[in-house]
Write a protein that holds these residues in place. Sequence first.
Motif, PDB file in Angstrom:
ATOM      1  N   PHE A 139       0.917  -1.277  -0.040  1.00  0.00           N
ATOM      2  CA  PHE A 139       0.011  -0.064  -0.023  1.00  0.00           C
ATOM      3  C   PHE A 139       1.060   1.240   0.140  1.00  0.00           C
ATOM      4  O   PHE A 139       0.772   2.140  -0.586  1.00  0.00           O
ATOM      5  N   THR A 143       0.782   4.103  -2.935  1.00  0.00           N
ATOM      6  CA  THR A 143       0.432   5.387  -2.563  1.00  0.00           C
ATOM      7  C   THR A 143       1.538   6.497  -3.177  1.00  0.00           C
ATOM      8  O   THR A 143       0.901   7.376  -3.859  1.00  0.00           O
ATOM      9  N   CYS A 193      -7.105   6.598   0.835  1.00  0.00           N
ATOM     10  CA  CYS A 193      -6.024   6.341   1.862  1.00  0.00           C
ATOM     11  C   CYS A 193      -6.897   6.433   3.115  1.00  0.00           C
ATOM     12  O   CYS A 193      -6.440   5.337   4.071  1.00  0.00           O
ATOM     13  N   VAL A 196      -9.164   3.223   3.287  1.00  0.00           N
ATOM     14  CA  VAL A 196      -8.219   1.788   3.286  1.00  0.00           C
ATOM     15  C   VAL A 196      -7.497   1.792   4.522  1.00  0.00           C
ATOM     16  O   VAL A 196      -7.536   0.584   5.498  1.00  0.00           O
ATOM     17  N   ARG A 422      -2.503  -4.660  -6.152  1.00  0.00           N
ATOM     18  CA  ARG A 422      -3.972  -4.831  -5.198  1.00  0.00           C
ATOM     19  C   ARG A 422      -4.391  -3.508  -4.907  1.00  0.00           C
ATOM     20  O   ARG A 422      -5.426  -3.237  -4.954  1.00  0.00           O
ATOM     21  N   TYR A 423      -3.475  -2.470  -4.445  1.00  0.00           N
ATOM     22  CA  TYR A 423      -3.976  -1.127  -3.919  1.00  0.00           C
ATOM     23  C   TYR A 423      -3.759  -0.137  -5.027  1.00  0.00           C
ATOM     24  O   TYR A 423      -4.804   0.586  -4.887  1.00  0.00           O
ATOM     25  N   LEU A 426      -7.440   0.538  -6.444  1.00  0.00           N
ATOM     26  CA  LEU A 426      -8.122   1.420  -5.718  1.00  0.00           C
ATOM     27  C   LEU A 426      -8.022   2.893  -6.064  1.00  0.00           C
ATOM     28  O   LEU A 426      -8.877   3.425  -6.282  1.00  0.00           O
TER      29      LEU A 426
END
Length: 452
Positions: A139, A143, A193, A196, A422-423, A426
């Motif tokens: 993550f 980000t 952010c 999650v 995976r992240y 999003l």
Amino acid sequence: MADGTWITLISLAVTVLFMLGTPVLLVIFYWSILCSLVIGLPLDNTGNELLNVFKDGFALLAMPLFILTGDLINKSGIAKRLSDFAYSCLGWLRGGLAMAAIGACGLFAAISGSNSATTATIGSMLHPEMTKGGYDERFSAATAAAGGTVGIIIPPSIIFIVYGFLMNLPISDLFIAGIIPGALMVLAMMGVCFVVSVMNKWGVLIALSPFRVLKTALGAWLGFFAIGLVLWGIYTGKFSPTEAAGVTVGFGIIAGVLSYPINKMMKVDQNAPIDEKPVTSMLTVEGFRLWDVPSVVERSAQIAGILTPLIAVSVVMQQVLGTLGAAEVIGDLLRSMGGYYPILFTAMAMVFVAGMILESLPVTIIMAPILAPIAASVGVDPVHFAVIFLVGASIGFITPPYGLNLYVASGVTGVPYFRLLRYSTLYLGSLLVVWICVALIPDLALFLLPNR
């Protein structure tokens, strides 16, 4: 063998080369040269086009200068101060450090104008801090990759300079038009952010301290000054984007070189926690020595040396495509869609698909001259379409299989590319929502423009 068959075979061959890891520059160059031979375009035409790009491209001078600005801001420590300020404002929220990383990307983008520089700088600084704070390393890296997408939307933007150069649009108007969409992208990703992090209970909360916010804001004053200088100069017309780039380079050198001896005299420990630093030490940054400047310039020149030839050969490719009638084929396809919105969303779909396999620069240079006139013919404002086009191109930075920012984030954090997906998906979803909103609401791009 017919020309169409040869061109198909050439296209397949260079596609294989691309999949094997051949640089995009060489792939485009090989395709352009071989197709020129097939359709009978003289090779001296290629040389002339390459020369004309640099001879008539005064606006392109801003590109290497803004790249250098980003490196100087990073080297001087200003980027770290901007990150500290973002964290002091958001650290009291669950996921505050992750949101601070996104906010720091937005602030750094407002100086550097580069997506990869934004991802690399913020990722290398904040990824270790996020993993120490309990965030999943995947993550954290995703980000940084997602935050870097605003690097080409929030002004000053290198890709806006290229787009304005190609389409003969005022670069200052494009810069201003990118402010609100860029801010919305930052807010949307901050929302991801928060959600999650709340679901996973990630992050160490810090108390919201007005003194800490004020102290870090004071420490980041050089960064705020640089951002304000660029936006004020361009918005008021005091200087062109190219001149603004030159001014910020000069500012970065002066701020970095002057801060270094001041810190030595004051015996400031720049690595100490913010709360332990005296307020007076926040007036300067880490800085660098004057003889460090050539190494920074060399690194920036290497990046510019990659991008500039790519622009040149993409212009040649654009000419070959024009000779082949690609613009007419795509134009007929778009016009067959019907009215304003079908054409607009079909063009957006083309940009999205192209961004999945190509970097934003070749996507812009090859597709913008084809799509923009068609969009204008159905009433889409040219500046509005530029923002729509480039927001879509920026989303490509975290869209597999290419996803340049994912590769950059993987490189600076050590997290394997496929583990980021995976992240990053999003963040991709939130950016798609912003993209659709920008397309449907022209004022999001045009509201700040004078005389609109």
